[in-house]
Structures are given as C-alpha cells and as structure tokens.
Design an enzyme around this catalytic site. Structure first.
Site, PDB file in Angstrom:
ATOM      1  N   HIS A 163      15.327  -5.207  -1.143  1.00  0.00           N
ATOM      2  CA  HIS A 163      15.913  -5.979  -0.041  1.00  0.00           C
ATOM      3  C   HIS A 163      15.639  -7.464  -0.214  1.00  0.00           C
ATOM      4  CE1 HIS A 163      12.040  -6.339   2.195  1.00  0.00           C
ATOM      5  NE2 HIS A 163      11.820  -5.090   1.836  1.00  0.00           N
ATOM      6  N   ASP A 165      15.542  -9.753   2.325  1.00  0.00           N
ATOM      7  CA  ASP A 165      14.867 -10.441   3.434  1.00  0.00           C
ATOM      8  C   ASP A 165      13.350 -10.271   3.382  1.00  0.00           C
ATOM      9  OD1 ASP A 165      15.384  -7.676   4.053  1.00  0.00           O
ATOM     10  OD2 ASP A 165      14.849  -8.056   6.140  1.00  0.00           O
ATOM     11  N   ASP A 198       6.985  -8.148  -1.406  1.00  0.00           N
ATOM     12  CA  ASP A 198       7.895  -7.351  -0.556  1.00  0.00           C
ATOM     13  C   ASP A 198       9.178  -8.123  -0.303  1.00  0.00           C
ATOM     14  OD1 ASP A 198       8.953  -5.537   1.217  1.00  0.00           O
ATOM     15  OD2 ASP A 198       7.545  -5.935   2.814  1.00  0.00           O
ATOM     16  N   GLU A 232      16.282  -5.294   5.897  1.00  0.00           N
ATOM     17  CA  GLU A 232      15.388  -4.121   5.880  1.00  0.00           C
ATOM     18  C   GLU A 232      14.274  -4.283   6.897  1.00  0.00           C
ATOM     19  OE1 GLU A 232      12.050  -1.515   4.944  1.00  0.00           O
ATOM     20  OE2 GLU A 232      12.008  -3.680   4.830  1.00  0.00           O
ATOM     21  N   GLU A 233      13.746  -5.498   6.991  1.00  0.00           N
ATOM     22  CA  GLU A 233      12.580  -5.723   7.854  1.00  0.00           C
ATOM     23  C   GLU A 233      12.931  -5.641   9.340  1.00  0.00           C
ATOM     24  OE1 GLU A 233       9.811  -5.541   6.596  1.00  0.00           O
ATOM     25  OE2 GLU A 233       9.832  -6.351   4.563  1.00  0.00           O
ATOM     26  N   ASP A 261      13.850   2.720  -4.870  1.00  0.00           N
ATOM     27  CA  ASP A 261      13.721   1.585  -3.958  1.00  0.00           C
ATOM     28  C   ASP A 261      12.236   1.216  -3.890  1.00  0.00           C
ATOM     29  OD1 ASP A 261      14.222  -0.375  -2.044  1.00  0.00           O
ATOM     30  OD2 ASP A 261      15.299   0.951  -0.673  1.00  0.00           O
ATOM     31  N   HIS A 539       3.280  -8.366   4.403  1.00  0.00           N
ATOM     32  CA  HIS A 539       3.438  -8.603   5.851  1.00  0.00           C
ATOM     33  C   HIS A 539       2.246  -9.362   6.434  1.00  0.00           C
ATOM     34  CE1 HIS A 539       6.689  -5.345   6.751  1.00  0.00           C
ATOM     35  NE2 HIS A 539       6.806  -5.843   5.547  1.00  0.00           N
TER      36      HIS A 539
HETATM   37 ZN   LIG Z   1       9.890  -4.172   2.204  1.00  0.00          ZN
END
Ligand SMILES: [Zn+2]
Length: 570
Positions: A163, A165, A198, A232-233, A261, A539
């Site tokens: 992803h 984002d 990520d 995705e987030e 993924d 995160h």
């Molecule tokens: Zn992710």
C-alpha cells in the site's frame, strides 16, 4: 526332520566361541529390553510425533539462476545498485502519503489526496522501463495496478501487493524521532522514516524486481500483477477494494496462482535455525460501540451510580471476563510452534511432545494453551482480544451525565467467530443491565426492554477471521522454496542448519481481506529480519528498515517471480 539333519551337519563349536556368542546375546537382549522398556513408559518419541509435521519442500532455485547467478548477484552485491535502491526508498519516504480517518472519497475530494499525485509522478520518474513495458491502470484516482502480460494466458497470474499510504505522525512525538519522520535518512545500515517499513520498502522492492527482470530480458509465461492500494491504513475501501473488483472483472474469481502482501513475521533465528514465517491467515477485526442513556439531573442529588459509574462497571465486567483461549489444528499458530518444536531445541522435551500432539490430544492441547497464555506475545495468537480504546461521557461538572459511550476493538481468533465475540460482550452488557434495571438493544433489536432507568445500545461492525491458506499447494511450494533459496544462499549462508519456512498467523490486518475471492493462496510476507513490530517502529516513532533486508526483498521478489513462472498450476 530337516532340523535334525541340520544339527547333525553342524561343525563342532569351541567353548570360547560359545561363551562369546552368549555374552553378545545377553548384551543384545539387554539393549532390546531397555528399548522396549522406554517405549512402554514413553511410547511416543519426538521423532515419531514429528513425522509428517511441518515438512519442508525443496529449496527452489530458478533454472536461470542455476545457469547464471550474475543477474541475482548484481542485486545482492552491486554497490551502485545498493545506493540506487537506498535513494529510491528515501525518495518514497519523503512524499508524505498520509491518510486520515476523515479522508473523503478520492473522486469527490481529490485535493485531499494530492500527495498521492506527487507519489505517482515520483514512481514514474524512478521506474520508466516498468511504466513503458507494463500496462498501468489508475483505479479510483490513486489505486495502481501494473500488469505484465504472460505468453501463456492459461496460467494463473500472480499478484504482488503493497500500500502507498502511511499512518500520520503525532505532533507530540516528533521530538522523539532520531531523524525527522519524512526526511528519509540513510545511515548506511538503516533507512529511517515514516512508511519505510510499512510499506514503502515493499512497494519499491516489487517495482525494482520487475525493472531488473525487464532489464535482464525476462519474458513471463505467467502474467505478473502489481497492485498498490492507497488507503490501507484507513480500511482499504477505495484502494484494495477497487483493485480487487478490477481483477475479478478481468480475470475472474479464484483466478490467481497466489498473492503476496505485507504482514507476517518476517525472518528470524530461533535457536540457531533461520525461520521465514509468512502469515497464512489473519484474525478478524471488529469494533463494538456501546452507548448508555440514563435520566439526567442536578449533581447535588446524585444516584448511587451515575451513568458514567454504570459504564465503568461495564468496563470492569468486560475486562474481568477475557475471551477463552483455544488452539485448534486449524490455527496457523499451532503449525508455527510445531515447526519450532520439530526443528529446534527452543522447548523442553515434554513441551515439544505436547505441542506435536496438540491438534488431537486434549490433555496436551490444554498444556500448550497454558504455556502460550503465559507469554504475552503469544497469548493473542490463541485468543480473541478486547481493548477498550475510546470512552466519552459527561458535559458539565454540575450536571449528571445522561449519555456515555465506549468503543471496544477486537481481533477475533481464527478459532472463533463474530457471533461468538459479540455474544460474550452482550452477556457482559446484560449482566450489568440487570443489576441496574436497564434495557439493552443490539443493532436496534431489543434484548431487554427499556426501563425508566435507561438502556444500553450496542452496535458492531466486524470482519470474520480470514480463511487459512493451505500448505499442500504448488503455490506454497513456490513461496516457501523461494524464501529458503534466499535465506540459505544469501542471508544466512553460514547457518549451521538449513532454514525452515513455517506458515503462521497475523494478529494485525492487511488489505488482503479485500482479495479473498481472487485466490485461496494468500500470503502475508516481507523479507524482514527486524520482525518485531516494536523494533521497527511501525505506526510509532523511529520507523526504520535494515538496508540489507530491502536488498534481500528485491532478490526474493525476483526469484519468486521466476520460480512461479517455471511452475505449473495445480
Ligand atoms: Zn501496512
């Protein structure tokens, strides 16, 4: 008769020889009886119990590699390529493709998504040959699909996903970052910045692998698809959702050979054995909102328990009744620890045996559950989680609260279901409601009638745990064999034991939930030796990746694509 004849024909034996034979017989007999004795006491040896458990397929080296390693070794060893790779990841991190929960439909409010336009321009400038050679589609404005059409349309395509984002950086935490989060800094060993782990490294690595394959003159038989969502987030409802729709329309249901993924547990050493742990399932996310409405009044004459007091009792009730742990043979986490039990000495003998028997032996199963439950990082692989993350209530210091709410976030165990999870919470609510003579409504259906004291209202939205990808498929053989090839040949060439690839469980969630209809072979895996989420700052603050991991990720994608191309469908 023949016996007599035989005995008569036997040559005479000396006393010495007879004595020797007797001693040998006694020793042999003693050895046999000890073995029989131990087997009686302990009929199942670890070797016996391990049979058929976590069998490892072949290390898979593509024929092009066996002929000529230089193409792959350029990726792994060339200094200029390494520098160029670092620049690409840094460039990607520098474009803050942050998404917030409040973001609107990109077709309605495209300005909100401006950074994604910049990101696309960056990708196009970095990967001109990929853009020239592959069909590029933009879905819902910012979803990206690259298709490299294979020469044999009968072969199922593969999908490599990531992803675009990233999660926001909290202003208050910026001072804790070693380098500013969107500066994208390489210190020669690591690359630092939001999104580095990520999942921009994953996204960039797939494009780099395809770029190298084009450069090296590869012509695929099997179609290769790259798919990058952009939300995705915040749930993936515009990105991966639309990509799935596009792919289903074009290729059909169950039309993909496999899908890789983000996610999984990367690569790590367990007791001298290198483990690659792709996740073959993920838990089901669910949010439960509970509101409590009660009569108000002046706080000078309060009831014994205010609205907030009652809600607090509910919080206490929920937290004092955690979900029961369970570990069935269907849970990939059991597969993972069985692999560890079989190939390492991480556990003592008894625990090993219990783990190996846990799928069918109740006593062994409960012992393993007890062991896992005592370890925080393992607990939620065998149990539905419950985290009360939001509470609101009260508006004024001298007014009784009339309305309060809470939100519980769950990750439902693969051995459980949405129904089981919601029934547990309903049970908690009903118990507190009865104590205070309150009504209960669940998704607008009456469970207990409203009273003059008020009522609870409960609403939930959840996704069931994912299907478990099977381990007896050609797709798994290709994935696990490719991982072992890179592990054994490049990442840990001096390891004392061959690597092991074990299907595991993801406690977090990914875009893959949108792709369930595309293939049963869904893997969440990133070549990452910093596999602990806290270690890499995903995160959180100081998100980073190891540059070597990024290089190995490109090498893995490269070889995986070639191996998948050489394989036939099931
Ligand atoms: Zn992710």
């Amino acid at each position: 008769m023949s016996i007599q004849l035989g005995e008569q024909n036997k040559p005479p034996v000396s006393l010495k020889k007879r004595l020797g034979a007797a001693i040998i017989s006694i020793i042999v007999l003693a050895l046999i009886s000890t073995q029989v004795y131990t087997q009686l006491l302990n009929p199942e040896s670890i070797e016996e119990l391990s049979r058929g458990v976590c069998e490892q397929g072949k290390v898979l080296r593509p024929s092009s590699y066996l002929k000529d390693k230089t193409h792959l070794e350029y990726i792994v060893k060339d200094k200029a390529f390494r520098e160029e790779s670092i620049k690409k990841v840094i460039g990607a991190v520098r474009i803050p493709t942050v998404t917030y929960d409040y973001y609107e439909d990109p077709l309605v409010n495209p300005q909100q998504w401006n950074n994604f336009t910049r990101f696309h321009a960056f990708l196009e400038a970095q990967f001109p040959t990929v853009y020239q050679n592959l069909k590029v589609s933009r879905l819902n404005g910012f979803g990206l699909v690259f298709e490299w059409e294979g020469s044999n349309s009968k072969l199922k395509p593969i999908l490599l996903a990531a992803h675009q984002d990233v999660v926001p950086v909290e202003q208050e935490t910026i001072s804790k970052w070693k380098y500013p989060p969107f500066e994208g800094v390489s210190d020669g060993k690591y690359i630092w910045g939001r999104g580095s782990s990520d999942t921009k490294t994953l996204l960039i690595s797939t494009l780099q692998s395809v770029e190298r394959l084009i450069h090296d003159g590869f012509n695929p038989r099997r179609t290769i698809v790259l798919g990058y969502g952009f939300d995705e987030e915040i749930g993936g409802k515009w990105g991966a959702f639309k990509i799935n729709e596009y792919l289903i329309n074009k290729y059909g249901k169950d039309s993909f050979f496999s899908l890789i993924d983000e996610g999984g547990n990367g690569v790590s050493f367990i007791d001298d054995v290198a483990f690659g742990v792709p996740a073959i399932a993920e838990k089901g996310p669910m949010n439960v909102n509970i509101a409590l409405t009660t009569p108000g009044g002046h706080s000078s004459v309060p009831p014994d328990h205010t609205n907030i007091g009652i809600l607090s009792q509910l919080v206490n009730e929920i937290e004092s009744t955690p979900f029961d742990p369970s570990l069935s043979g269907n849970n990939p986490f059991l597969n993972f620890i069985q692999c560890v039990a079989k190939y390492t000495d991480e556990y003592d003998k008894d625990l090993k045996k219990n783990i190996l028997k846990a799928a069918y032996d109740k006593v062994a199963n409960s012992k393993v559950i007890k062991f896992l439950h005592g370890i925080k990082k393992f607990r939620y692989s065998i149990q539905t989680s419950q985290a009360i993350d939001i509470v609101h209530g009260g508006v004024k210091a001298n007014a009784l609260p009339e309305y309060s709410t809470l939100v519980i976030n769950h990750r439902i165990s693969v051995d459980s279901s949405i129904d089981e999870a919601i029934n547990k919470i309903i049970g908690n609510v009903v118990k507190v409601a009865k104590k205070f003579d309150l009504g209960v409504y669940q998704n607008e259906v009456e469970v207990l009638p409203k009273t003059e004291n008020g009522y609870f209202e409960l609403k939930y939205l959840g996704l069931a745990p994912s299907p478990v990808s099977p381990l007896d498929t050609k797709s798994w053989e290709v994935l696990s064999g490719s991982i072992r090839h890179i592990l054994d040949d490049y990442v840990f060439p001096n390891a004392s034991a061959p690597s092991v690839v074990a299907g595991g469980l993801d406690n977090a969630n990914t875009d893959t939930s949108k792709y369930w209809d595309l293939t049963k072979n869904i893997y969440r895996f990133k070549f990452n030796t910093l596999s602990n989420i806290e270690d890499v700052g995903t995160h959180s603050v100081n998100e980073h990746i190891l540059i070597d991991d990024h290089i190995h990720l490109i090498a893995f994608n490269y070889e995986f694509i070639l191996n998948a191309d050489e394989a036939d469908d099931e």
